[in-house]
Design a protein around this motif. Structure first.
Motif, PDB file in Angstrom:
ATOM      1  N   ASN A   1      46.646  19.454  58.289  1.00  0.00           N
ATOM      2  CA  ASN A   1      45.920  18.262  57.865  1.00  0.00           C
ATOM      3  C   ASN A   1      44.821  18.675  56.909  1.00  0.00           C
ATOM      4  O   ASN A   1      43.898  19.389  57.288  1.00  0.00           O
ATOM      5  N   GLY A   2      44.926  18.238  55.684  1.00  0.00           N
ATOM      6  CA  GLY A   2      43.962  18.687  54.698  1.00  0.00           C
ATOM      7  C   GLY A   2      42.785  17.768  54.490  1.00  0.00           C
ATOM      8  O   GLY A   2      41.718  18.206  54.074  1.00  0.00           O
ATOM      9  N   LEU A   3      42.936  16.470  54.756  1.00  0.00           N
ATOM     10  CA  LEU A   3      41.884  15.508  54.424  1.00  0.00           C
ATOM     11  C   LEU A   3      41.305  14.806  55.645  1.00  0.00           C
ATOM     12  O   LEU A   3      40.662  13.772  55.503  1.00  0.00           O
ATOM     13  N   CYS A   4      41.526  15.334  56.835  1.00  0.00           N
ATOM     14  CA  CYS A   4      41.005  14.683  58.032  1.00  0.00           C
ATOM     15  C   CYS A   4      39.503  14.927  58.150  1.00  0.00           C
ATOM     16  O   CYS A   4      38.990  15.957  57.711  1.00  0.00           O
ATOM     17  N   ASN A   5      38.812  13.986  58.747  1.00  0.00           N
ATOM     18  CA  ASN A   5      37.361  14.065  58.862  1.00  0.00           C
ATOM     19  C   ASN A   5      36.903  14.682  60.181  1.00  0.00           C
ATOM     20  O   ASN A   5      35.863  15.324  60.246  1.00  0.00           O
ATOM     21  N   GLU A   6      37.655  14.475  61.242  1.00  0.00           N
ATOM     22  CA  GLU A   6      37.265  14.985  62.548  1.00  0.00           C
ATOM     23  C   GLU A   6      37.603  16.469  62.676  1.00  0.00           C
ATOM     24  O   GLU A   6      38.727  16.876  62.373  1.00  0.00           O
ATOM     25  N   PRO A   7      36.633  17.295  63.120  1.00  0.00           N
ATOM     26  CA  PRO A   7      36.895  18.739  63.246  1.00  0.00           C
ATOM     27  C   PRO A   7      38.061  19.060  64.167  1.00  0.00           C
ATOM     28  O   PRO A   7      38.833  19.991  63.900  1.00  0.00           O
TER      29      PRO A   7
ATOM     30  N   VAL B   1      41.926  25.140  61.764  1.00  0.00           N
ATOM     31  CA  VAL B   1      41.361  24.813  60.457  1.00  0.00           C
ATOM     32  C   VAL B   1      42.410  24.047  59.663  1.00  0.00           C
ATOM     33  O   VAL B   1      43.610  24.164  59.918  1.00  0.00           O
ATOM     34  N   GLY B   2      41.966  23.282  58.677  1.00  0.00           N
ATOM     35  CA  GLY B   2      42.892  22.536  57.841  1.00  0.00           C
ATOM     36  C   GLY B   2      43.155  23.253  56.535  1.00  0.00           C
ATOM     37  O   GLY B   2      42.352  24.072  56.076  1.00  0.00           O
ATOM     38  N   LEU B   3      44.300  22.968  55.928  1.00  0.00           N
ATOM     39  CA  LEU B   3      44.614  23.552  54.631  1.00  0.00           C
ATOM     40  C   LEU B   3      43.711  22.936  53.573  1.00  0.00           C
ATOM     41  O   LEU B   3      43.404  21.750  53.591  1.00  0.00           O
TER      42      LEU B   3
ATOM     43  N   ALA C   1      45.044  29.772  52.261  1.00  0.00           N
ATOM     44  CA  ALA C   1      43.792  29.180  51.800  1.00  0.00           C
ATOM     45  C   ALA C   1      43.452  27.989  52.676  1.00  0.00           C
ATOM     46  O   ALA C   1      44.226  27.044  52.788  1.00  0.00           O
ATOM     47  N   VAL C   2      42.307  28.046  53.312  1.00  0.00           N
ATOM     48  CA  VAL C   2      41.841  26.983  54.191  1.00  0.00           C
ATOM     49  C   VAL C   2      40.455  26.547  53.720  1.00  0.00           C
ATOM     50  O   VAL C   2      39.909  27.085  52.759  1.00  0.00           O
ATOM     51  N   HIS C   3      39.909  25.555  54.403  1.00  0.00           N
ATOM     52  CA  HIS C   3      38.564  25.100  54.071  1.00  0.00           C
ATOM     53  C   HIS C   3      37.580  26.256  54.292  1.00  0.00           C
ATOM     54  O   HIS C   3      37.441  26.758  55.398  1.00  0.00           O
ATOM     55  N   GLY C   4      36.918  26.670  53.231  1.00  0.00           N
ATOM     56  CA  GLY C   4      35.945  27.754  53.350  1.00  0.00           C
ATOM     57  C   GLY C   4      36.429  29.092  52.856  1.00  0.00           C
ATOM     58  O   GLY C   4      35.685  30.071  52.908  1.00  0.00           O
ATOM     59  N   GLY C   5      37.665  29.192  52.372  1.00  0.00           N
ATOM     60  CA  GLY C   5      38.120  30.462  51.819  1.00  0.00           C
ATOM     61  C   GLY C   5      39.495  30.874  52.295  1.00  0.00           C
ATOM     62  O   GLY C   5      40.293  30.057  52.748  1.00  0.00           O
ATOM     63  N   LEU C   6      39.757  32.189  52.195  1.00  0.00           N
ATOM     64  CA  LEU C   6      41.051  32.753  52.576  1.00  0.00           C
ATOM     65  C   LEU C   6      41.018  33.290  53.994  1.00  0.00           C
ATOM     66  O   LEU C   6      40.025  33.876  54.433  1.00  0.00           O
TER      67      LEU C   6
END
Length: 420
Positions: free
Chosen positions: A102-108, A140-142, A159-164
Motif C-alpha cells: 500500500n503506497g498511499l495509505c494514511n494509517e501507519p 512499511v509501504g512502497l 524502495a520504501v517510504h524513507g529510503g532503501l
C-alpha cells in the motif's frame, strides 16, 4: 518370472508418475515420515552430515542452524554458503519475487508490503499460471511504482517510504540503509553486496559525494570514494549487471548531455559511458534491465498505452557501442491490464522480457504478467494465482479497501542463507 513382471510394472508406474504434469495430492494426516534418530545422525562422518544438510531447502537449513552453536557457525560460514548455493537444484534457484504494498495509505498500521515467491521451472515455458508462496512481510509501504526493486543473489532491495531497505526472505532479515543510499549491487567474484550512497556536497546538486558500504555480518563504516569522473546529476533507477551498477545521469555544465554512470562493485571505481539521447529522454521514467548478461534499456512512451518499444543493448562498454531493435506486440495485451502502466523488471532465464502491470486492479479478478520473446515477437500470458484474484486474499492482506496497491517484480530470484 513373476518377480520380473512385477518389477517391470513398478518401473512403468514410476515412469508414468514422473511424466505426470499436475501435482500429486498427499494426505498429510496419514503420511508417515521416517526420521533418522539423533544419535545415529551424530555418529555419521562429518562430510556425510554436510552432504545431508546441503540437500535441504533453504528454509530448513536456517532452522537446522538452531540445533547448536556449532552447526550455526558451520551454516553461517562462507564456505558452506557457497557450497549450498552451488548444490541447489535448478528448481530452487529459478523464480521471481512479487511485492505488493500500500503506497498511499494514511494509517501507519495499514502500511504493509508482502513478498510472494513464484517458481519458474525449465518446463514452465508453456505454463499458464504460477502458484505463490508467502515469504515475508515488512511494516512499511512502497514509495512509488517506479522506484527500485531487485533481487541480487538472494538479497532484495526495495524502495520504501524513507529510503532503501534490504531484505533476505530466506533468513527473514531486514535492514534500512541511509536515506541518501541510491543503489545496491552484488560482486559475483568476491561474493559481496555493496550499497552506494550519493549525496550533494555543499547543497550543490552537481557536486556529489560517493560512499560505499559492504553489507554482511561484518558490516563496517561507510567509505568515501575518491576520483569520481566529474560533476553529474543522477536521473534514473539503477540496475546491477555482472557486478556493475549502471544508472542514467546528465553531465557537463548545462546538464543536457546524457550519460550512463557505471560503478564497479568490486573495484569501487566510477566511470561514464556515452548514451544515446532516446535512452534518457524520459528522465526518471527511463528503464534499464539486465538482458542476457548485458545492460539494456527499454524506450517507450511512458504516459499512455503503447504497442511497441525500442530495445537498446550495450554491446561494448569500453567502446560505448550500442545496438537497437524495434519490438512490437499485439494491442490485445492491454485487455488484461488495468491502468496505463506496464513495468519491465527484467528477463527470465530463457531471455524473455517480463512485462507486468504496476498496480493491482481495484476490481477482484485475475492478475497476469507477460513474457515477450524478442526473436519471435510473440507474447505469452501467465496468471499469478492468489495475487488479488479473490476477496479473501484482499481482506487477509489489507488490500480490500485500498485503491492504490503497487505491484513490483524482481526476476531471477535465488534463495540465499547469507546474513545481512
Amino acid at each position: 518370472m513373476k518377480r520380473k513382471e512385477r518389477d517391470g510394472k513398478e518401473e512403468e508406474e514410476k515412469e508414468m508418475l514422473c511424466r505426470s504434469q499436475g501435482p500429486i495430492a498427499v494426505d498429510l494426516k496419514n503420511a508417515r515420515v521416517t526420521r533418522l534418530p539423533a544419535a545415529e545422525f551424530d555418529s555419521l562422518p562429518f562430510d556425510l552430515k554436510m552432504d545431508i544438510v546441503s540437500r535441504l531447502d533453504a528454509k530448513s537449513v536456517m532452522k537446522f542452524g538452531h540445533v547448536s552453536k556449532f552447526w550455526c557457525s558451520i551454516i553461517r560460514s562462507r564456505g558452506f554458503i557457497d557450497s549450498f548455493f552451488s548444490s541447489m537444484s535448478s528448481k530452487q534457484q529459478s523464480g521471481f519475487i512479487v511485492a505488493l504494498g500500500n503506497g498511499l495509505c494514511n494509517e501507519p498500521e495499514e502500511k504493509l508490503t508482502f513478498f510472494f515467491s513464484f517458481v519458474e521451472e525449465e518446463s514452465s515455458c508453456s505454463s499458464s499460471s504460477f502458484v505463490p508462496n508467502l515469504e515475508m512481510a515488512i511494516p512499511v509501504g512502497l514509495s512509488s511504482i517506479r522506484d527500485s526493486f531487485a533481487s541480487l543473489h538472494g538479497f532484495l532491495t526495495v524502495a520504501v517510504h524513507g529510503g532503501l531497505m534490504v531484505c533476505n526472505p530466506t533468513t527473514e532479515q531486514v535492514i534500512k540503509l541511509h536515506t541518501s543510499t541510491r543503489f545496491v549491487g552484488y560482486d559475483p567474484i568476491q561474493g559481496q553486496h555493496k550499497a552506494l550512497l550519493v549525496e550533494s556536497r555543499y547543497h550543490r546538486s552537481d557536486h556529489l559525494d560517493h560512499k560505499v558500504l559492504t553489507l554482511g555480518p561484518s558490516c563496517q563504516e561507510w567509505r568515501v570514494i575518491e576520483g569520481t569522473p566529474g560533476p553529474y546529476r543522477p536521473i534514473s533507477v539503477g540496475v546491477c549487471v555482472n557486478g556493475v551498477i549502471y544508472y542514467g545521469a546528465h553531465n557537463s555544465a548545462d546538464f543536457r548531455n546524457p550519460v550512463l554512470v557505471s560503478f564497479d562493485v568490486r573495484t569501487e571505481k566510477l566511470s561514464f559511458i556515452q548514451a544515446h539521447k532516446p535512452l534518457l529522454q524520459w528522465g526518471k521514467y527511463s528503464i534499464f534491465i539486465d538482458y542476457n548478461g548485458k545492460l539494456a534499456s527499454i524506450v517507450r512512451y511512458p504516459y499512455d498505452r503503447f504497442n511497441s518499444f525500442d530495445l537498446w543493448i550495450l554491446q561494448d562498454p569500453e567502446k560505448h557501442e550500442w545496438s537497437m531493435q524495434h519490438c512490437v506486440f499485439p494491442s490485445s495485451l492491454w485487455d488484461s491490464v488495468w491502468g496505463l502502466e506496464l513495468s519491465f523488471p527484467g528477463t527470465n532465464k530463457a531471455g524473455e522480457i517480463i512485462m507486468a502491470p504496476t498496480l493491482l486492479s481495484p476490481k477482484i479478478g485475475p492478475f497476469y504478467i507477460f513474457y515477450y520473446n524478442v526473436k519471435t515477437h510473440t507474447v505469452r500470458r501467465v496468471r499469478l494465482l492468489g495475487i488479488g484474484d479473490n476477496k479473501e486474499f484482499r481482506r487477509s492482506y489489507g488490500f480490500l479497501k485500498q485503491r492504490d496497491c503497487f505491484v513490483r517484480i524482481a526476476p531471477q530470484h535465488v534463495h540465499s542463507i547469507a546474513s545481512l
